[in-house]
Design a protein around this motif. Structure first.
Motif, PDB file in Angstrom:
ATOM      1  N   ARG A  89       4.754   6.653   9.148  1.00 28.31           N
ATOM      2  CA  ARG A  89       4.267   8.027   9.027  1.00 28.31           C
ATOM      3  C   ARG A  89       4.783   8.723   7.754  1.00 28.31           C
ATOM      4  N   SER A  90       6.061   8.548   7.440  1.00 30.92           N
ATOM      5  CA  SER A  90       6.596   9.307   6.290  1.00 30.92           C
ATOM      6  C   SER A  90       5.942   8.858   4.984  1.00 30.92           C
ATOM      7  N   GLN A  91       5.693   7.533   4.846  1.00 31.87           N
ATOM      8  CA  GLN A  91       5.010   7.057   3.643  1.00 31.87           C
ATOM      9  C   GLN A  91       3.567   7.575   3.584  1.00 31.87           C
ATOM     10  N   LEU A  92       2.909   7.592   4.751  1.00 32.74           N
ATOM     11  CA  LEU A  92       1.532   8.107   4.799  1.00 32.74           C
ATOM     12  C   LEU A  92       1.501   9.570   4.367  1.00 32.74           C
ATOM     13  N   GLU A  93       2.464  10.332   4.865  1.00 28.12           N
ATOM     14  CA  GLU A  93       2.492  11.767   4.550  1.00 28.12           C
ATOM     15  C   GLU A  93       2.648  11.972   3.048  1.00 28.12           C
ATOM     16  N   LYS A  94       3.561  11.189   2.473  1.00 23.38           N
ATOM     17  CA  LYS A  94       3.838  11.347   1.046  1.00 23.38           C
ATOM     18  C   LYS A  94       2.597  11.024   0.208  1.00 23.38           C
ATOM     19  N   LEU A  95       1.944   9.897   0.531  1.00 18.37           N
ATOM     20  CA  LEU A  95       0.758   9.498  -0.250  1.00 18.37           C
ATOM     21  C   LEU A  95      -0.425  10.436   0.000  1.00 18.37           C
ATOM     22  N   ALA A  96      -0.591  10.864   1.245  1.00 16.18           N
ATOM     23  CA  ALA A  96      -1.734  11.731   1.583  1.00 16.18           C
ATOM     24  C   ALA A  96      -1.618  13.075   0.875  1.00 16.18           C
TER      25      ALA A  96
ATOM     26  N   LEU B 213       0.819  -1.213   0.000  1.00 12.11           N
ATOM     27  CA  LEU B 213       0.000   0.000   0.000  1.00 12.11           C
ATOM     28  C   LEU B 213       0.852   1.263   0.000  1.00 12.11           C
ATOM     29  N   ALA B 214       2.037   1.148   0.607  1.00 10.33           N
ATOM     30  CA  ALA B 214       2.876   2.335   0.801  1.00 10.33           C
ATOM     31  C   ALA B 214       3.752   2.641  -0.403  1.00 10.33           C
ATOM     32  N   GLU B 215       3.927   1.658  -1.286  1.00  8.81           N
ATOM     33  CA  GLU B 215       4.849   1.914  -2.404  1.00  8.81           C
ATOM     34  C   GLU B 215       4.200   2.838  -3.426  1.00  8.81           C
ATOM     35  N   LYS B 216       5.016   3.270  -4.365  1.00  6.94           N
ATOM     36  CA  LYS B 216       4.528   4.163  -5.411  1.00  6.94           C
ATOM     37  C   LYS B 216       3.369   3.454  -6.122  1.00  6.94           C
ATOM     38  N   PRO B 217       2.242   4.142  -6.349  1.00  3.76           N
ATOM     39  CA  PRO B 217       1.080   3.446  -6.925  1.00  3.76           C
ATOM     40  C   PRO B 217       1.412   2.672  -8.199  1.00  3.76           C
ATOM     41  N   VAL B 218       1.005   1.414  -8.213  1.00  2.48           N
ATOM     42  CA  VAL B 218       1.195   0.572  -9.402  1.00  2.48           C
ATOM     43  C   VAL B 218      -0.174   0.317 -10.029  1.00  2.48           C
TER      44      VAL B 218
END
Ligand SMILES: [Zn+2]
Length: 349
Positions: A294-301, A238-243
């Protein structure tokens, strides 16, 4: 009998004057906090024959009543629970995705189970007067059972205590609720819960506890099933760059195949919690379950759409209801992945 540390203040308040304990109690609160263990400790305290009368202590553990209780044979205690599900329903892996439909009444507390309490409460006690009926989870009483209980609660015999345990108490009949004193259980203090988990030999206690929404017994069960590893793998997808949704669904399918403990309902729940945190991050810059990411959530959000996340969360709530019996698992996974990716990308432009 276990009395968890986080229950002690509540226990002391409730038993400040044991003789004034109400005859019908509802222990209400989220799952995984040990409400049933509290109810059992309370039942043991009431039936114990050597507990000091004016004391908030627990059952002695060695009198005749305590020994009977420990062996599950105390004649003045009734534990009413739903009929067990068939073993075939418990099978892991693909079998659980295609579980047989429930038989009528299965998974419920039936009226005849409650009716049997009439004999128990209106016939005298076997020992020294007190009798305890413990009903858990109380919301699983069918309507006829709840009405039958209501009749008993309207004229409670002396010395009989009813302890209802429920994580979904709003589903109880209002008339039953109004006859019980409700005791609400909140999530324990994080430090106390982590200390207890560490004492159980659980590593990564803080991370597991957060994923389990602060419920220590759920975190402990997940640790025992080795579920943290599966959660981390799902979160990684879920956290990786959208595929594309097909690739994402394929990863989930592999995970479901390789981890028997982690079935489709657990996967949907994991995705749902992640989307919840993405929404919270978007609106309030906070997260509830995934501080470690948290950092991955921030980036995606940052690039996701708030309304898209909300719509996705609602979709997941709906599809979670059918996750036990999908018609086609692969299509189900691809559909879920597509909904998630849409929520992530609709905020861009
Ligand atoms: Zn005892």
């Amino acid at each position: 009998m276990t009395l968890f540390d986080w229950h002690k203040p509540l226990w002391q308040r409730l038993l400040a004057d044991p003789e004034k304990l109400p005859h019908a109690l509802l222990l209400a609160g989220p799952e995984g906090l040990g409400k049933l263990a509290f109810a059992q400790a309370l039942a043991a305290r009431l039936l114990c024959e050597q507990a000091p009368v004016e004391s908030d202590g627990v059952a002695c553990g060695h009198c005749t009543a305590c020994i009977w209780l420990a062996s599950g044979n105390h004649p003045d205690l009734r534990l009413i629970q739903p009929e067990e599900a068939d073993e075939s329903d418990e099978a892991g892996g693909d079998a659980s995705l295609q579980a047989a439909p429930r038989k009528p009444g299965q998974g419920q507390i039936r009226v005849d189970q409650i009716r049997a309490l009439e004999d128990f409460v209106f016939v005298g006690s076997h020992r020294h007067g007190k009798r305890v009926a413990l009903i858990s989870p109380a919301e699983l009483m069918n309507p006829a059972g709840a009405n039958c209980l209501l009749k008993i609660l309207e004229e409670p015999p002396a010395g009989v205590y009813f302890i209802l345990v429920s994580s979904h108490w709003r589903r109880l009949l209002p008339t039953v609720l109004s006859r019980c004193r409700s005791i609400h259980f909140g999530r324990p203090d994080q430090a106390a819960a982590e200390r207890w988990l560490a004492g159980q030999g659980v590593s990564a206690a803080a991370e597991l506890l957060q994923l389990a929404g602060g419920a220590p017994l759920i975190a402990a069960a997940w640790a025992e099933q080795g579920r943290l590893d599966a959660y981390r793998k799902v979160i990684a997808t879920l956290a990786e760059k959208p595929v594309d949704p097909v690739a994402m669904a394929a990863k989930w399918a592999t995970l479901l195949k390789t981890d028997q403990e982690f079935a489709l309902p657990q996967l949907v729940e994991a995705v749902q919690k992640w989307v919840f945190d993405l929404g919270l991050m978007k609106i309030a810059g906070a997260c509830r379950y995934h501080e470690a990411w948290r950092s991955q959530l921030e980036k995606l959000a940052a690039t996701a759409s708030g309304s898209g996340l909300m719509a996705c969360y609602n979709d997941l709530l709906r599809i979670r209801a059918v996750a036990r019996h999908p018609l086609n698992t692969q299509l189900f996974l691809e559909d879920m992945a597509a909904r998630y990716l849409r929520a992530l990308t609709t905020g861009r432009s």
